[in-house]
Write an enzyme that holds these catalytic residues in place. Structure first.
Site, PDB file in Angstrom:
ATOM      1  N   HIS A  99      44.931  48.923  39.806  1.00 22.46           N
ATOM      2  CA  HIS A  99      45.817  49.713  40.648  1.00 22.46           C
ATOM      3  C   HIS A  99      45.826  51.150  40.115  1.00 22.46           C
ATOM      4  O   HIS A  99      46.468  51.446  39.101  1.00 22.46           O
ATOM      5  CB  HIS A  99      47.238  49.143  40.630  1.00 22.46           C
ATOM      6  CG  HIS A  99      47.349  47.795  41.271  1.00 22.46           C
ATOM      7  ND1 HIS A  99      47.219  47.613  42.637  1.00 22.46           N
ATOM      8  CD2 HIS A  99      47.567  46.568  40.739  1.00 22.46           C
ATOM      9  CE1 HIS A  99      47.363  46.326  42.914  1.00 22.46           C
ATOM     10  NE2 HIS A  99      47.581  45.669  41.787  1.00 22.46           N
ATOM     11  N   HIS A 109      39.441  44.815  43.278  1.00 19.88           N
ATOM     12  CA  HIS A 109      39.580  43.451  42.753  1.00 19.88           C
ATOM     13  C   HIS A 109      38.190  42.852  42.583  1.00 19.88           C
ATOM     14  O   HIS A 109      37.287  43.097  43.393  1.00 19.88           O
ATOM     15  CB  HIS A 109      40.392  42.589  43.726  1.00 19.88           C
ATOM     16  CG  HIS A 109      40.189  41.115  43.532  1.00 19.88           C
ATOM     17  ND1 HIS A 109      39.342  40.370  44.343  1.00 19.88           N
ATOM     18  CD2 HIS A 109      40.694  40.256  42.620  1.00 19.88           C
ATOM     19  CE1 HIS A 109      39.364  39.113  43.943  1.00 19.88           C
ATOM     20  NE2 HIS A 109      40.167  39.013  42.905  1.00 19.88           N
ATOM     21  N   ASN A 111      36.192  39.098  40.805  1.00 18.70           N
ATOM     22  CA  ASN A 111      36.367  37.800  40.174  1.00 18.70           C
ATOM     23  C   ASN A 111      35.015  37.094  40.143  1.00 18.70           C
ATOM     24  O   ASN A 111      34.288  37.102  41.134  1.00 18.70           O
ATOM     25  CB  ASN A 111      37.389  36.969  40.970  1.00 18.70           C
ATOM     26  CG  ASN A 111      37.529  35.557  40.447  1.00 18.70           C
ATOM     27  OD1 ASN A 111      36.741  34.676  40.768  1.00 18.70           O
ATOM     28  ND2 ASN A 111      38.544  35.350  39.635  1.00 18.70           N
ATOM     29  N   HIS A 159      29.519  49.085  49.619  1.00 19.39           N
ATOM     30  CA  HIS A 159      28.839  47.978  50.293  1.00 19.39           C
ATOM     31  C   HIS A 159      27.340  47.954  50.017  1.00 19.39           C
ATOM     32  O   HIS A 159      26.735  46.876  49.989  1.00 19.39           O
ATOM     33  CB  HIS A 159      29.130  48.036  51.793  1.00 19.39           C
ATOM     34  CG  HIS A 159      30.480  47.492  52.153  1.00 19.39           C
ATOM     35  ND1 HIS A 159      30.725  46.145  52.292  1.00 19.39           N
ATOM     36  CD2 HIS A 159      31.678  48.102  52.365  1.00 19.39           C
ATOM     37  CE1 HIS A 159      32.001  45.950  52.594  1.00 19.39           C
ATOM     38  NE2 HIS A 159      32.601  47.125  52.641  1.00 19.39           N
ATOM     39  N   ARG A 274      48.892  30.101  33.024  1.00 21.31           N
ATOM     40  CA  ARG A 274      49.824  31.041  32.406  1.00 21.31           C
ATOM     41  C   ARG A 274      50.294  32.044  33.463  1.00 21.31           C
ATOM     42  O   ARG A 274      49.516  32.843  33.963  1.00 21.31           O
ATOM     43  CB  ARG A 274      49.129  31.750  31.253  1.00 21.31           C
ATOM     44  CG  ARG A 274      50.036  32.654  30.440  1.00 21.31           C
ATOM     45  CD  ARG A 274      49.306  33.089  29.184  1.00 21.31           C
ATOM     46  NE  ARG A 274      50.164  33.919  28.349  1.00 21.31           N
ATOM     47  CZ  ARG A 274      50.218  35.245  28.413  1.00 21.31           C
ATOM     48  NH1 ARG A 274      49.464  35.889  29.300  1.00 21.31           N
ATOM     49  NH2 ARG A 274      50.996  35.934  27.609  1.00 21.31           N
TER      50      ARG A 274
END
Length: 316
Positions: A99, A109, A111, A159, A274
């Site tokens: 952020h 983001h 992952n 992209h 967690r």
């Protein structure tokens, strides 16, 4: 013939990826550094969460590694795969959310993750040996961009970098993973995308372990080349309270998606993960305004009219 799943190799790569991403982000930052929080999960496994807070460039950035294991999968994991119920499992991944402070720098983001479910004991798989029953495994991941004030050159760069990361592994993969990203990062209750997308894939094991792992490494390694040039280009852009308030308003959409629709958040909470590490993705400040709409023709309206529309940015 592809090699058997190698959990140790995946873990080694993910730890190195966390290191390299944190180093690259710190190179753009002048006011803060990542702080590490190593933790253990009572049910098995643990991780290391790194958070940078209050920086001049990044208001909050979290880059987390986790390697957790268990003997019983949560409902979010077995709803579509009932055959996995009762099987031991391991999940490894690096997840990050950034952020920025400047509203002209987009939130990002990424992952990359690996999941494997075996028979009673998965520990032999870490050494490349076969277990008593064939394991079920897959990779997943991707990255997506959430601008507040969009720039065509940034969207094209993002992209095209995504396309370059996956194209060597199959001519149709980019189009497929881009569409999956557009479909997944969509706020159904708002009827709008979260941002301009990127790549997203899950349950990926089609070409075997070696190629699936290679594709995941390519995606993970592409994040910094995709994002860092945008940060460098926009982080000093002048802005005022108007832009800041719009940024805080749009961050509300980010919170809504992560708490209502994100499968990773649900899996983490249901599997006894967690909480602090799972919810590190949330921004430090956010606002909601009742039934707010941007003024027609304004820079804020341009986000909705131009950038929050599915588009083949790589072909622009």
């Amino acid at each position: 013939m592809s090699s058997p799943p190698d959990v140790t190799a995946v873990k080694t790569y993910l730890l190195g990826l966390q290191d390299s991403i944190c180093t690259a982000l710190e190179a753009e930052e002048t006011g803060a550094r990542f702080q590490q929080d190593a933790w253990e999960r009572p049910e098995g496994g643990g991780g290391r969460t790194r958070v940078l807070s209050g920086g001049d460039v990044f208001e909050k950035a979290g880059v987390a590694f986790s390697h957790v294991r268990g003997t019983k999968l949560p409902p979010s994991a077995t709803a579509h795969r009932p055959e996995l119920a009762g099987r031991a499992w391991q999940a490894l991944g690096v997840s990050l959310v950034i952020h920025p402070r400047n509203p002209y720098v987009p939130t990002a983001h990424a992952n990359v993750r690996f999941f494997i479910a075996g028979a009673a004991d998965l520990s032999p798989l870490a050494h490349g040996h076969s277990a008593s029953a064939p394991p079920t495994w897959w990779f997943g991941g991707g990255f997506d961009l959430t601008p507040y004030y969009g720039f065509e050159e940034d969207a094209v760069h993002w992209h095209r970098t995504a396309r370059a990361a996956v194209s060597p592994f199959g001519a149709t993969l980019h189009a497929r993973m881009k569409k999956t990203c557009d479909d997944y990062f969509f706020l159904k209750h708002r009827g709008e995308p979260r941002g301009i997308g990127g790549l997203f894939y899950d349950d990926f094991n089609e070409p075997g372990f070696d190629q699936s792992f290679a594709l995941t490494r390519s995606v993970g390694d592409a994040f910094i080349p995709a994002y860092q040039p945008i940060v460098a280009r926009r982080k000093a852009t002048p802005h005022g309270d108007r832009e800041r308030q719009f940024q805080l308003y749009r961050r509300g959409r980010y919170v809504e998606f992560n708490l209502v629709w994100d499968r990773g958040t649900l899996f983490g909470l249901q599997s006894g993960g967690r909480t602090e590490s799972i919810l590190m993705s949330l921004p430090p400040l956010v606002r909601w305004d009742y039934d707010w709409k941007p003024e027609s023709g304004s820079p804020e309206a341009k986000l909705y009219d131009v950038f929050l529309k599915p588009r083949d940015w790589a072909a622009v």
